[in-house]
Design a protein around this motif. Structure first.
Motif, PDB file in Angstrom:
ATOM      1  N   MET A 111       0.836  -1.199   0.000  1.00 53.06           N
ATOM      2  CA  MET A 111       0.000   0.000   0.000  1.00 53.06           C
ATOM      3  C   MET A 111       0.875   1.255   0.000  1.00 53.06           C
ATOM      4  O   MET A 111       0.629   2.202  -0.758  1.00 53.06           O
ATOM      5  N   ALA A 112       1.920   1.257   0.826  1.00 53.05           N
ATOM      6  CA  ALA A 112       2.789   2.438   0.912  1.00 53.05           C
ATOM      7  C   ALA A 112       3.479   2.705  -0.426  1.00 53.05           C
ATOM      8  O   ALA A 112       3.549   3.856  -0.887  1.00 53.05           O
ATOM      9  N   VAL A 113       3.970   1.651  -1.064  1.00 51.35           N
ATOM     10  CA  VAL A 113       4.648   1.822  -2.359  1.00 51.35           C
ATOM     11  C   VAL A 113       3.639   2.298  -3.410  1.00 51.35           C
ATOM     12  O   VAL A 113       3.932   3.181  -4.226  1.00 51.35           O
ATOM     13  N   GLY A 114       2.428   1.740  -3.353  1.00 52.60           N
ATOM     14  CA  GLY A 114       1.386   2.147  -4.300  1.00 52.60           C
ATOM     15  C   GLY A 114       1.026   3.616  -4.142  1.00 52.60           C
ATOM     16  O   GLY A 114       0.885   4.351  -5.130  1.00 52.60           O
ATOM     17  N   VAL A 115       0.894   4.047  -2.902  1.00 52.53           N
ATOM     18  CA  VAL A 115       0.558   5.455  -2.656  1.00 52.53           C
ATOM     19  C   VAL A 115       1.724   6.355  -3.099  1.00 52.53           C
ATOM     20  O   VAL A 115       1.507   7.414  -3.712  1.00 52.53           O
ATOM     21  N   ALA A 116       2.953   5.926  -2.835  1.00 50.82           N
ATOM     22  CA  ALA A 116       4.112   6.725  -3.247  1.00 50.82           C
ATOM     23  C   ALA A 116       4.149   6.868  -4.776  1.00 50.82           C
ATOM     24  O   ALA A 116       4.340   7.978  -5.309  1.00 50.82           O
ATOM     25  N   ALA A 117       3.949   5.761  -5.480  1.00 47.34           N
ATOM     26  CA  ALA A 117       3.978   5.801  -6.954  1.00 47.34           C
ATOM     27  C   ALA A 117       2.879   6.732  -7.477  1.00 47.34           C
ATOM     28  O   ALA A 117       3.092   7.526  -8.407  1.00 47.34           O
ATOM     29  N   TRP A 118       1.732   6.639  -6.860  1.00 51.74           N
ATOM     30  CA  TRP A 118       0.590   7.479  -7.219  1.00 51.74           C
ATOM     31  C   TRP A 118       0.947   8.958  -7.012  1.00 51.74           C
ATOM     32  O   TRP A 118       0.780   9.789  -7.910  1.00 51.74           O
ATOM     33  N   ARG A 119       1.482   9.271  -5.823  1.00 54.60           N
ATOM     34  CA  ARG A 119       1.833  10.674  -5.527  1.00 54.60           C
ATOM     35  C   ARG A 119       2.951  11.197  -6.434  1.00 54.60           C
ATOM     36  O   ARG A 119       3.048  12.395  -6.676  1.00 54.60           O
ATOM     37  N   LEU A 120       3.810  10.296  -6.917  1.00 55.99           N
ATOM     38  CA  LEU A 120       4.889  10.727  -7.818  1.00 55.99           C
ATOM     39  C   LEU A 120       4.361  11.047  -9.217  1.00 55.99           C
ATOM     40  O   LEU A 120       5.084  11.593 -10.047  1.00 55.99           O
ATOM     41  N   GLY A 121       3.104  10.677  -9.485  1.00 58.82           N
ATOM     42  CA  GLY A 121       2.506  11.009 -10.784  1.00 58.82           C
ATOM     43  C   GLY A 121       2.166   9.808 -11.640  1.00 58.82           C
ATOM     44  O   GLY A 121       1.670   9.962 -12.756  1.00 58.82           O
ATOM     45  N   ALA A 122       2.420   8.578 -11.118  1.00 49.83           N
ATOM     46  CA  ALA A 122       2.104   7.384 -11.917  1.00 49.83           C
ATOM     47  C   ALA A 122       0.608   7.127 -11.970  1.00 49.83           C
ATOM     48  O   ALA A 122       0.123   6.447 -12.871  1.00 49.83           O
ATOM     49  N   GLY A 123      -0.124   7.619 -10.969  1.00 45.95           N
ATOM     50  CA  GLY A 123      -1.571   7.390 -10.927  1.00 45.95           C
ATOM     51  C   GLY A 123      -2.321   8.704 -10.910  1.00 45.95           C
ATOM     52  O   GLY A 123      -1.726   9.777 -11.001  1.00 45.95           O
ATOM     53  N   ARG A 124      -3.633   8.603 -10.808  1.00 42.15           N
ATOM     54  CA  ARG A 124      -4.455   9.814 -10.833  1.00 42.15           C
ATOM     55  C   ARG A 124      -5.375   9.857  -9.621  1.00 42.15           C
ATOM     56  O   ARG A 124      -5.790   8.823  -9.098  1.00 42.15           O
ATOM     57  N   ALA A 125      -5.695  11.080  -9.180  1.00 41.02           N
ATOM     58  CA  ALA A 125      -6.631  11.261  -8.068  1.00 41.02           C
ATOM     59  C   ALA A 125      -8.046  11.399  -8.615  1.00 41.02           C
ATOM     60  O   ALA A 125      -9.005  10.997  -7.974  1.00 41.02           O
ATOM     61  N   ARG A 126      -8.181  12.007  -9.797  1.00 38.01           N
ATOM     62  CA  ARG A 126      -9.493  12.150 -10.437  1.00 38.01           C
ATOM     63  C   ARG A 126      -9.419  11.560 -11.832  1.00 38.01           C
ATOM     64  O   ARG A 126      -8.352  11.551 -12.454  1.00 38.01           O
ATOM     65  N   LYS A 127     -10.568  11.085 -12.311  1.00 41.97           N
ATOM     66  CA  LYS A 127     -10.605  10.390 -13.604  1.00 41.97           C
ATOM     67  C   LYS A 127      -9.966  11.204 -14.729  1.00 41.97           C
ATOM     68  O   LYS A 127      -9.350  10.664 -15.627  1.00 41.97           O
TER      69      LYS A 127
END
Ligand code: URA
Length: 429
Positions: free
Chosen positions: A347-363
């Protein structure tokens, strides 16, 4: 029927009739049931559940809200009907398995119609990953999909708008009303899309652990059993594996870096856990599709899976040999002590990757192709203080701080001789 009566039945722990369920899904899709009414019904379902017959009917009604695809015209070279098989993962961190798996299974003459999604939150999306490849496009018409399944044997693309439209509307509503986590609603959502897609067999990879939807094994098992029953009822040969998602799969979580790791697996290398899960899922898919005596490991070693991958990427406009985007900035996290890495939290790695720009907060957000987390050690590895543990990657260095925050408690290092409590395969259902 009246929407308020139907809400009251579920509120009072009653059972909805098939006709009531059909009406509810149809009326909601048409806009005759308001969002607030459907939200109340979803919450009643989350709290009070549905029995198997209700879930089965709910799923059938969602399938009936849209089109059903049909792959029965696909043929093998000898003229026999080409079997189809698909895989669905409930989502995890570093889960790039679809990328090597789809071409690997196609090597053995099974067509793989892999309809995939984009990432939302801490889990990545297969389409976001593939879009890191220059030129590759996710949107195919049904005719293009069918032609590619016939010629190449594998396709990974976006689900068209015509497939289970009731689910699209319902999922968006659940997302904003705290009702995603209901097992009847998750099972019917996933299976309505897979059954409407028209695959003949299906292997479900139900993730369990910190980085998964289902944190505990009992709930994951209930979800898996519900989905397998729905599949079988609909004539889709379905099995489920329960697999560990307490730590990321492989050594990468992001987009381009996950494509790179997938290509390593297709070239016969790659991290052991990614190879093991890819091969195991391939074996299950091939068995479900009626193919015996296949050796997926050999097809990774001898280049056959890579050949299908190259053709699959090219068929969708991508250049499989083009250089992948690289993040502009990097930041290294070092081991704080000597010892055995016993935990690296998914979960921590997933959240970090997301915050680095790999994922999105909104569609509507864009993802960064090069962003993510590259891991240098997996649980079980011996590490020395000051050795690099992870490299954070992004185009926007102001994101490093919040990514580091997410990783603050991600790593546990224990004295030498300790063993991590991790097994990849938990059960088969
Ligand atoms: N994935 C889906 O497609 N639907 C859900 O409800 C949950 C996960």
């Amino acid at each position: 029927f009246d929407a308020v009566d139907i809400i009251r039945i579920k509120r009072d722990k009653g059972v909805l009739s098939p006709a009531q369920i059909d009406w509810t899904i149809d009326a909601y899709t048409r806009g005759a049931i308001a969002d607030e009414q459907m939200a109340a019904l979803n919450m009643a379902i989350l709290l009070n559940g549905m029995d198997r017959a209700e879930i089965s009917r709910w799923t059938a009604a969602m399938i009936a809200s849209g089109e059903r695809m049909d792959f029965s015209s696909l043929r093998r070279p000898d003229g026999s009907v080409k079997p189809t098989s698909d895989k669905h993962s409930t989502g995890g961190v570093g889960d790039k398995i679809t990328l090597p798996l789809a071409p690997l299974v196609a090597v053995f003459g099974v067509a793989v119609p892999q309809l995939s999604g984009r990432g939302l939150g801490h889990t990545g999306g297969t389409l976001d990953k593939l879009e890191a490849i220059p030129g590759w496009r996710a949107a195919l018409s049904n005719e293009e999909m069918l032609a590619q399944l016939q010629d190449v044997g594998a396709v990974i693309c976006a689900a068209g708008a015509g497939l289970a439209p009731a689910d699209k509307k319902l999922y968006a509503l659940r997302d904003v009303t705290g009702t995603v986590e209901a097992i009847p609603l998750i099972a019917s959502s996933i299976m309505s899309k897979k059954i409407a897609e028209g695959t003949g067999s299906l292997v479900l990879d139900v993730k369990v652990g910190s980085g998964a939807f289902m944190k505990d094994e009992a709930r994951a098992r209930e979800l898996a059993e519900t989905m397998v029953a729905l599949g079988k009822d609909a004539g889709v040969n379905t099995v489920a594996l329960l697999t560990n998602m307490n730590t990321p799969l492989g050594l990468t979580a992001g987009n381009a870096i996950e494509v790179e790791e997938s290509v390593e697996v297709l070239a016969g290398g790659g991290p052991d856990d990614v190879v093991e899960l890819t091969v195991r899922l391939a074996e299950e898919m091939l068995a479900c599709a009626g193919v015996r005596d296949a050796d997926p490991r050999a097809a990774l070693r001898d280049g056959r899976a890579m050949d299908v991958w190259n053709r699959m990427i090219e068929a969708q406009g991508g250049d499989p040999r083009a250089a992948l985007p690289v993040a502009r900035e990097s930041d290294v996290i070092y081991a704080p002590a000597d010892g055995v890495l016993v935990e690296l939290d998914a979960m921590a790695v997933g959240v970090a990757a997301w915050r680095l720009g790999a994922g999105r907060a909104r569609k509507e957000d864009q993802v960064q192709a090069g962003a993510g987390v590259r891991m240098h050690a997996k649980p079980g590895a011996l590490v020395r203080a000051g050795e690099p543990l992870m490299t954070l990657l992004t185009d926007t260095p102001e994101k490093f701080e919040r990514a580091r925050d997410a990783l603050e408690h991600a790593v546990v290092i224990a004295p030498e001789g300790s063993r991590p409590a991790q097994r990849l395969m938990i059960d088969r259902i």
